[in-house]
Write an enzyme that holds these catalytic residues in place. Structure first.
Site, short mmCIF file in Angstrom:
data_model
loop_
_atom_site.label_atom_id
_atom_site.label_comp_id
_atom_site.label_asym_id
_atom_site.label_seq_id
_atom_site.Cartn_x
_atom_site.Cartn_y
_atom_site.Cartn_z
N LYS A 22 48.90 16.37 15.58
CA LYS A 22 48.88 17.32 16.71
C LYS A 22 50.27 17.89 16.97
O LYS A 22 50.44 19.11 17.06
CB LYS A 22 48.38 16.59 17.98
CG LYS A 22 48.67 17.35 19.28
CD LYS A 22 48.09 16.66 20.48
CE LYS A 22 48.97 15.67 21.18
NZ LYS A 22 50.01 16.25 22.07
N ASN A 23 51.25 17.00 17.11
CA ASN A 23 52.56 17.48 17.58
C ASN A 23 53.35 18.21 16.51
O ASN A 23 54.41 18.76 16.79
CB ASN A 23 53.35 16.31 18.18
CG ASN A 23 52.72 15.87 19.50
OD1 ASN A 23 51.90 16.61 20.07
ND2 ASN A 23 53.07 14.68 19.96
N ARG A 92 51.47 21.86 28.08
CA ARG A 92 52.91 21.97 28.21
C ARG A 92 53.59 22.46 26.93
O ARG A 92 54.62 23.12 26.98
CB ARG A 92 53.42 20.58 28.58
CG ARG A 92 54.63 20.65 29.40
CD ARG A 92 55.16 19.29 29.69
NE ARG A 92 56.47 19.47 30.24
CZ ARG A 92 57.54 19.67 29.53
NH1 ARG A 92 57.47 19.69 28.21
NH2 ARG A 92 58.70 19.84 30.11
N ASP A 116 53.71 16.41 34.80
CA ASP A 116 52.32 16.09 34.48
C ASP A 116 52.10 14.59 34.66
O ASP A 116 52.96 13.91 35.21
CB ASP A 116 51.93 16.59 33.09
CG ASP A 116 52.77 15.96 31.99
OD1 ASP A 116 53.47 14.97 32.28
OD2 ASP A 116 52.72 16.45 30.86
N ASP A 304 54.30 7.18 22.84
CA ASP A 304 52.88 7.53 22.82
C ASP A 304 51.99 6.33 22.50
O ASP A 304 50.79 6.35 22.78
CB ASP A 304 52.62 8.64 21.79
CG ASP A 304 53.18 9.98 22.25
OD1 ASP A 304 53.41 10.15 23.45
OD2 ASP A 304 53.39 10.86 21.39
N VAL A 326 61.30 6.53 27.75
CA VAL A 326 61.19 7.97 27.48
C VAL A 326 60.54 8.74 28.62
O VAL A 326 61.07 9.75 29.07
CB VAL A 326 60.46 8.21 26.13
CG1 VAL A 326 60.41 9.70 25.81
CG2 VAL A 326 61.17 7.46 25.00
N1 EPU Z 1 63.79 15.90 28.89
C1 EPU Z 1 64.71 16.40 29.77
N2 EPU Z 1 65.09 17.71 29.65
C2 EPU Z 1 64.61 18.52 28.67
C3 EPU Z 1 63.66 18.00 27.75
C4 EPU Z 1 63.27 16.67 27.88
O1 EPU Z 1 65.15 15.71 30.67
O2 EPU Z 1 65.00 19.69 28.60
C5 EPU Z 1 63.33 14.50 29.04
C6 EPU Z 1 61.84 14.44 29.38
O3 EPU Z 1 61.63 14.59 30.77
C7 EPU Z 1 61.47 13.07 28.90
C8 EPU Z 1 62.37 12.89 27.67
O4 EPU Z 1 63.42 13.83 27.80
O5 EPU Z 1 61.77 12.09 29.83
C9 EPU Z 1 61.66 13.10 26.34
O6 EPU Z 1 61.12 14.38 26.26
P1 EPU Z 1 60.95 15.17 24.89
O7 EPU Z 1 61.46 16.53 25.06
O8 EPU Z 1 61.49 14.34 23.76
O9 EPU Z 1 59.36 15.19 24.75
P2 EPU Z 1 58.41 16.45 24.64
O10 EPU Z 1 58.90 17.36 23.59
O11 EPU Z 1 58.13 16.97 25.98
C10 EPU Z 1 56.97 15.34 22.74
C11 EPU Z 1 55.52 15.07 22.51
C12 EPU Z 1 55.04 13.94 23.41
C13 EPU Z 1 55.87 12.70 23.09
C14 EPU Z 1 57.37 13.02 23.28
C15 EPU Z 1 58.28 11.87 22.91
C16 EPU Z 1 54.64 17.21 21.91
C17 EPU Z 1 53.76 18.35 22.25
N3 EPU Z 1 54.75 16.26 22.81
O12 EPU Z 1 57.09 15.74 24.12
O13 EPU Z 1 53.70 13.69 23.04
O14 EPU Z 1 55.50 11.66 23.97
O15 EPU Z 1 57.74 14.16 22.46
O16 EPU Z 1 58.05 11.45 21.61
O17 EPU Z 1 55.21 17.15 20.83
C18 EPU Z 1 51.41 13.27 23.36
O18 EPU Z 1 51.22 13.64 22.19
O19 EPU Z 1 50.49 12.74 24.05
C19 EPU Z 1 52.72 13.46 23.99
C20 EPU Z 1 52.93 13.37 25.29
#
Ligand code: EPU
Length: 416
Positions: A22-23, A92, A116, A304, A326
């Site tokens: 998915k991601n 998101r 969320d 996850d 995380v």
């Molecule tokens: N964060 C910040 N500022 C930012 C970006 C992130 O503070 O500008 C913080 C977030 O609030 C969080 C942490 O950094 O506490 C990690 O966020 P990250 O950006 O790494 O995650 P994401 O890109 O929002 C993706 C996956 C998630 C997965 C995380 C961590 C996708 C669509 N989503 O989210 O997957 O948990 O990386 O591996 O790729 C899922 O598949 O169910 C899911 C939630």
């Protein structure tokens, strides 16, 4: 919202083929916006989030067609620069069009994603990095609006290896003027997959999968095709499901090297893990041993999979400590597991899990994709019947979840 009715005490047994990630699919779909031509993707999982991303791309002006697990995206026509609120709140990952739109059009207007069920999710790292590349942002009426005549290469040092920020910057840098380096970059396999796709379309990305990614800007991308990597989180879900239900499952057509720490942790908990080139067998007979587990960015233990591990450790012979580093609110579903008899106490970002012999079937509510899957696995382990409500969350991220579980011997029915 519909629900699953699950008969408990059913070990998962048999073989399950892992779907595309998915991601990875969602980001590569967003990246296709930068290609003025036809992109063909295969092994795209048939899940709701992919349908939503296809809707985002269509509303932006791309032509998207799907046929089984094959998706073609043609963004050669005129594109709009605005991603509407209703889509960003439903998914998101829509924010991942920000980098590609800025790169292709020099402007983008994207609704600000709110928090969320797994916590507050800011995008400061995405915006800060893009600003260093020359973009200017304003934020008004719930939208963030960015403009950039032409993005330019620079060095970006991320405060935290955010997956989404690394991907947005990587995509934006591909056609920027000059060389960009992203330091303290996220190292997830999905980022490597995105880079492989972009390079197939003419980009010059090196170092994806390491903390230091270098991107030499090229004037334009060209059409290309790509097969999405197998989903390591889906694989982890069935692997932990096998151990938690004390079953015996072989995951096929997957990448064992993407779930190495999980293999170690499952072995530590008493499971028997056998690794092949592209498959993994997980079998468990007795009660699991307790573990201490810490979630971290890749190659650390995946956040996850944390809710799934909670179900396994909830039945351990002894107490475990699970630390979530995380996502701050990823423990919210613990109350649902405690409704099933688990003895889990949360203190800040630590959960203390006192193992019990059997979970007890109960009505529970899925708050998000991964906690939803964990509650279903919990239901399969429990004594009696469990009803998991709001299962639409699960369909966002798991292809054919109920059919795959039924193929492994689970007795679950959908109630509309
Ligand atoms: N964060 C910040 N500022 C930012 C970006 C992130 O503070 O500008 C913080 C977030 O609030 C969080 C942490 O950094 O506490 C990690 O966020 P990250 O950006 O790494 O995650 P994401 O890109 O929002 C993706 C996956 C998630 C997965 C995380 C961590 C996708 C669509 N989503 O989210 O997957 O948990 O990386 O591996 O790729 C899922 O598949 O169910 C899911 C939630």
């Amino acid at each position: 919202m519909s629900s699953y009715l699950i008969a408990g005490r059913t070990p998962l047994e048999g073989e399950v083929r892992i779907s595309g990630a998915k991601n990875s699919a969602l980001k590569i779909m967003a990246a296709a916006l930068m290609v003025p031509g036809k992109v063909t993707l295969t092994r795209v999982p048939r899940i709701t989030d992919v349908t939503l991303m296809a809707e985002v791309l269509t509303r932006l002006g791309a032509h998207v067609e799907s046929d089984g697990d094959r998706l073609t995206i043609d963004a050669s026509g005129e594109l709009s620069d605005e991603t509407p609120y209703d889509l960003v709140t439903r998914m998101r990952a829509s924010i991942q069009v920000l980098g590609p739109l800025l790169a292709r059009l020099g402007r983008a207007r994207v609704a600000m994603p709110g928090g969320d069920a797994i916590g507050s999710r800011p995008i400061d790292l995405h915006l800060g990095g893009l600003e260093r590349m020359g973009a200017k942002f304003t934020s008004e009426h719930g939208f963030v609006e960015g403009v950039a005549d032409r993005l330019h290469g620079t060095r970006v040092l991320l405060d935290f290896p955010s997956v989404g920020a690394t991907e947005n910057l990587l995509m934006a840098a591909v056609t920027a003027e000059g060389t960009t380096s992203i330091e303290n970059a996220a190292r997830e396999p999905e980022i490597q997959d995105l880079a492989v796709f972009l390079n197939r379309c003419g980009a010059k990305v090196a170092g994806a999968g390491t903390p230091s990614i270098t991107i030499v800007g090229v004037p334009e991308l060209h059409p290309g095709s790509h097969e999405i990597i197998p989903d390591r989180i889906e694989a982890g879900t069935y692997a932990i499901g096998a151990a938690a239900t004390r079953g015996d499952v072989t995951l096929t057509d997957m990448r064992p090297d993407h779930v190495e720490l999980l293999q170690l942790k499952l072995e530590e908990s008493g499971a028997e893990v056998t690794r092949g080139d592209d498959e993994l067998r997980v079998a468990m007979s007795g009660r699991p041993r307790p573990l201490d587990l810490v979630t971290l960015p890749y190659p650390g233990f995946a956040t996850d999979l944390q809710p799934l591990m909670m179900v396994l450790l909830g039945q351990a012979e002894g107490s475990s400590i699970l630390t979530e580093n995380v996502f701050e609110a990823r423990f919210l579903f613990v109350d649902e597991l405690n409704r099933m008899g688990c003895q889990i106490r949360v203190e800040g970002h630590h959960a203390v899990i006192r193992g019990i012999e059997h979970l007890s079937g109960a009505p529970v509510r899925a708050p998000d994709i991964r906690a939803g899957a964990a509650l279903v696995i919990g239901g399969l382990c429990a004594q009696g019947e469990t009803e998991v409500f709001d299962i639409e969350h699960i369909a966002r991220g798991y292809e054919d979840f109920d059919a795959k579980l039924a193929g492994l011997g689970a007795a679950l029915t959908v109630r509309q």
